[in-house]
Structures are given as structure tokens and as C-alpha cells.
Design an enzyme around this catalytic site. Structure first.
Site, mmCIF file in Angstrom:
data_model
loop_
_atom_site.group_PDB
_atom_site.id
_atom_site.type_symbol
_atom_site.label_atom_id
_atom_site.label_comp_id
_atom_site.label_asym_id
_atom_site.label_seq_id
_atom_site.Cartn_x
_atom_site.Cartn_y
_atom_site.Cartn_z
ATOM 1 N N ASP A 164 27.308 25.005 0.362
ATOM 2 C CA ASP A 164 26.524 24.511 1.509
ATOM 3 C C ASP A 164 26.800 23.041 1.807
ATOM 4 O O ASP A 164 25.891 22.289 2.140
ATOM 5 C CB ASP A 164 25.027 24.757 1.248
ATOM 6 C CG ASP A 164 24.178 24.441 2.481
ATOM 7 O OD1 ASP A 164 24.720 24.434 3.595
ATOM 8 O OD2 ASP A 164 22.978 24.174 2.316
ATOM 9 N N TYR A 165 28.065 22.611 1.676
ATOM 10 C CA TYR A 165 28.388 21.254 2.135
ATOM 11 C C TYR A 165 28.240 21.194 3.647
ATOM 12 O O TYR A 165 28.657 22.112 4.355
ATOM 13 C CB TYR A 165 29.816 20.876 1.721
ATOM 14 C CG TYR A 165 29.896 20.446 0.283
ATOM 15 C CD1 TYR A 165 29.540 19.161 -0.088
ATOM 16 C CD2 TYR A 165 30.288 21.342 -0.701
ATOM 17 C CE1 TYR A 165 29.588 18.773 -1.418
ATOM 18 C CE2 TYR A 165 30.341 20.964 -2.026
ATOM 19 C CZ TYR A 165 29.984 19.669 -2.375
ATOM 20 O OH TYR A 165 30.025 19.291 -3.685
ATOM 21 N N GLU A 166 27.617 20.112 4.131
ATOM 22 C CA GLU A 166 27.372 19.960 5.560
ATOM 23 C C GLU A 166 27.985 18.684 6.126
ATOM 24 O O GLU A 166 27.957 18.454 7.330
ATOM 25 C CB GLU A 166 25.859 19.992 5.815
ATOM 26 C CG GLU A 166 25.214 21.230 5.173
ATOM 27 C CD GLU A 166 23.795 21.513 5.644
ATOM 28 O OE1 GLU A 166 23.214 20.665 6.329
ATOM 29 O OE2 GLU A 166 23.290 22.609 5.302
ATOM 30 N N HIS A 167 28.511 17.821 5.236
ATOM 31 C CA HIS A 167 29.151 16.569 5.661
ATOM 32 C C HIS A 167 30.444 16.416 4.862
ATOM 33 O O HIS A 167 30.505 16.816 3.693
ATOM 34 C CB HIS A 167 28.231 15.378 5.396
ATOM 35 C CG HIS A 167 26.863 15.544 5.976
ATOM 36 N ND1 HIS A 167 26.591 15.300 7.304
ATOM 37 C CD2 HIS A 167 25.695 15.964 5.415
ATOM 38 C CE1 HIS A 167 25.297 15.551 7.535
ATOM 39 N NE2 HIS A 167 24.738 15.964 6.401
#
Ligand SMILES: *[C@@H]1O[C@H](CO)[C@@H](O)[C@H](O)[C@H]1NC(C)=O
Ligand SMILES: *[C@@H]1O[C@H](CO)[C@@H](O)[C@H](O)[C@H]1NC(C)=O
Length: 316
Positions: A164-167
Site C-alpha cells: 500500500d505505498y501511496e507516495h
């Protein structure tokens, strides 16, 4: 901390694309969609632990006629300090580990044979700052991640990881290679038995690059449909679902809602469960997930019960 990816990733020559190739690709995509569209299954998943509000695994209602996954949120490769900084794949625990202890995970699994527990990596922020995916190199990140995650997964008796990396402080190819190799290695080592990814529209370029090369090791797509606008209606939701089915071809794409304050996307009040029923009638609903148990705690988990009930019924 921007990374010059050229230092460790050879640039590939872009394939010349022609109209014919595009038409052929579209046709092949269409054929794949006909044969690989996910079918109904009764999987419910729920994120837990990000807000440290004391929510327990045993607070959440569990229907024994479905498969149930808790997803601990989050482990992050950052220092756990007031000014957190990236650690190149050395993961630390950032979920509420005063409440979500190894003993509780052991108990909930003992009491419920249908329960498995996953660990989500990344998330939006770390102590208020964006949690960036920032490897120094693919090899160093993967090596550090395999060692640190194996230790956490074994201590907590976990079954899976969720990405769930978002950046991102790096490019799509580096993300795809690093995460793809991590999942592959953890599976080959027998540390995890399944894996998922949690993309949304704004980060689809990263996750579709990962999907292109590593779809075969990714079991579920926890697409964050709640990242869409709060005005989303049923027909829009269904069109988003079809669009993402074409993005993650052959993937088991779970429908999703967010609970608690700041919930966006198609809400239960605006027809989320009607949309799920439509997908189920079309035999293409592999499951539902909710972000998050922390957000649902105050209301007593009504949507968790409704989602699991819907999944437990074989056919409509
Ligand atoms: C919770 O995790 C932090 C960070 O990894 C660790 O320092 C701490 O000892 C853990 N607490 C418990 C109760 O396991
Ligand atoms: C859903 O929203 C779209 C875009 O605002 C609109 O065109 C459509 O009529 C709406 N559908 C329903 C059933 O309200």
C-alpha cells in the site's frame, strides 16, 4: 531524496507502437476479459490498527461461512522517530502493537479457522509525513525488506503481505522490480502464502507496472474505490469497477468502502451494497474489503456484518 534510477536500472528501449498493435492489443485484452474475469468468491478483508484507538481483533464480527483476512496497518521502512526517515527496506511496526499482539493473533486464529492475518506495507503517512517508497537500490531494498519482514511475519504468525505505498521517490520500473522480487522471495521462502496490492487511480502507473511483470504472484487487488469522490453513485462505481478490471486483467478485484470520518467513494447510504449485488449477480465479485476496523468501531461494525452476509449467500 530523489534517486537517479539510471544508476541501477538500465533504461529499456521503448517499443515502437503502431495503430495495428494497439488494435491487436485491444482485441487480445477483450479475449482475456472474456476468459479471465474473476468469479464470485466469499472473501472479506479488513484493515486494522492504523489509528491506535484500541480496536481489537475480537471486536470485529466474523461470519464463519466466509474467508476472513485481517490486514495490520502498517509496517513502514522508516525510523520510528519524531522526524522519521527512510531505512531502505528495514521495516518497523507502526500499527497499534500495544493492542494487536502476537498472542491476540494466535487466539483469533485458534477460535476462527477461517481467519488469516496479513500485514500492509507503506500507507499514506508516517508520523504525519508522506511515507515515500525510497529504495537506495533494488538489491539493497529487497534484501533488507526480506530480512526485516520475515522476522516480523514470524513473530506475529502472519500469512501474507499487502502493498500500500501511496507516495514514491522513485520510478515505476524500480517500484515494480523491488516489490515483485520481495513478494516472489517471501513466497518462495514459504514466509507468506498469498499477497495483495492496494492501488487507486492516482498511483495506477506504479501498480500497473508491477502488475505487468508480477501479476502471477499477486493474489488480490484491494482497489481503493473509496479514493473516488463522495458523490460516486452506483452506475459510476460499476463503471470504475470495469475500468479497473481492464487495468488489472485477470485480477481478483475486491469492492471496497471506507468507514469513519472523511469516508469517500460510494457509501452504503448511496448504494454500495446494491452495487456489490449487481457484481455478484454478474458472477464477478471476488470479495469486499473495508478500511478500517478503527473507523467502524464507534458504530459497532454494521457494514462488516452486511458485507459478510452478502458474501456468505451463494447466489442471488
Ligand atoms: C511495538 O513496535 C515498536 C516498533 O517496532 C517496538 O519498538 C515496540 O517494542 C513494540 N511493542 C510491543 C509491545 O511489541
Ligand atoms: C450518476 O452520476 C452521473 C454523473 O454525475 C450521472 O450522469 C448519472 O445520471 C448518475 N446516475 C444516477 C442513477 O443517478
Amino acid at each position: 531524496m530523489n534517486i537517479s534510477t539510471n544508476a541501477f536500472y538500465p533504461s529499456s528501449s521503448p517499443m515502437a507502437s503502431t495503430c495495428h498493435k494497439l488494435i491487436l492489443q485491444t482485441f487480445i485484452t477483450f479475449l482475456l476479459m472474456q476468459t479471465l474475469t474473476a468469479q464470485n468468491s466469499n472473501l472479506f478483508r479488513e484493515y486494522i490498527g492504523a489509528f491506535s484507538n484500541g480496536v481489537r481483533l475480537s471486536d470485529v464480527p466474523i461470519n464463519s461461512f466466509i474467508d476472513f483476512h485481517f490486514i495490520l496497518a502498517f509496517a513502514i521502512d522508516y525510523t520510528d522517530t519524531t522526524s522519521p526517515s527512510p531505512t531502505d527496506g528495514k521495516f518497523n511496526i507502526f500499527w497499534d502493537n500495544t493492542t494487536l499482539l502476537p498472542s491476540q493473533i494466535w487466539s483469533i486464529k485458534q477460535a476462527n479457522p477461517n481467519v488469516k492475518v496479513a500485514l500492509s506495507l507503506g500507507g499514506d503517512t508516517v508520523h504525519g509525513l508522506p511515507a515515500n517508497f525510497s529504495p537506495c537500490s533494488i538489491d539493497s531494498w529487497v534484501n533488507n525488506a526480506v530480512i526485516s519482514l520475515t522476522s516480523i511475519i514470524q513473530e506475529y504468525n502472519l500469512d501474507s503481505i499487502d502493498i500500500d505505498y501511496e507516495h514514491f521517490s522513485t520510478d515505476e520500473a524500480t517500484f515494480a522490480a523491488s516489490i515483485g522480487q520481495l513478494i516472489t522471495t517471501l513466497k518462495n521462502n514459504g514466509v507468506i502464502s498469498f499477497a495483495s496490492i492496494a492501488p487507486f487511480e492516482a498511483v495506477n502507473s506504479y501498480y500497473s507496472a508491477l502488475w505487468r511483470d508480477y501479476a502471477s504472484v499477486i493474489d488480490y487487488v484491494n482497489f481503493q474505490f473509496y479514493a473516488y469522490d463522495a458523490t460516486t453513485n452506483v452506475s459510476q462505481f460499476l463503471s470504475y469497477y470495469d475500468k479497473q478490471s481492464c487495468m488489472y486483467i485477470g485480477g481478483k478485484i475486491l469492492a471496497s468502502i471506507s468507514t469513519g470520518v472523511d469516508a469517500n467513494g460510494l457509501s452504503p447510504a448511496n448504494g454500495f451494497f446494491d452495487a456489490c449485488t449487481v457484481l455478484k449477480k454478474e458472477n464477478k465479485l471476488p470479495g469486499i474489503f473495508i478500511w478500517s476496523a478503527d473507523g467502524s468501531k464507534a458504530d459497532g461494525f454494521p457494514y462488516e456484518q452486511e458485507a459478510q452476509k452478502l458474501l456468505a449467500i451463494p447466489y442471488y
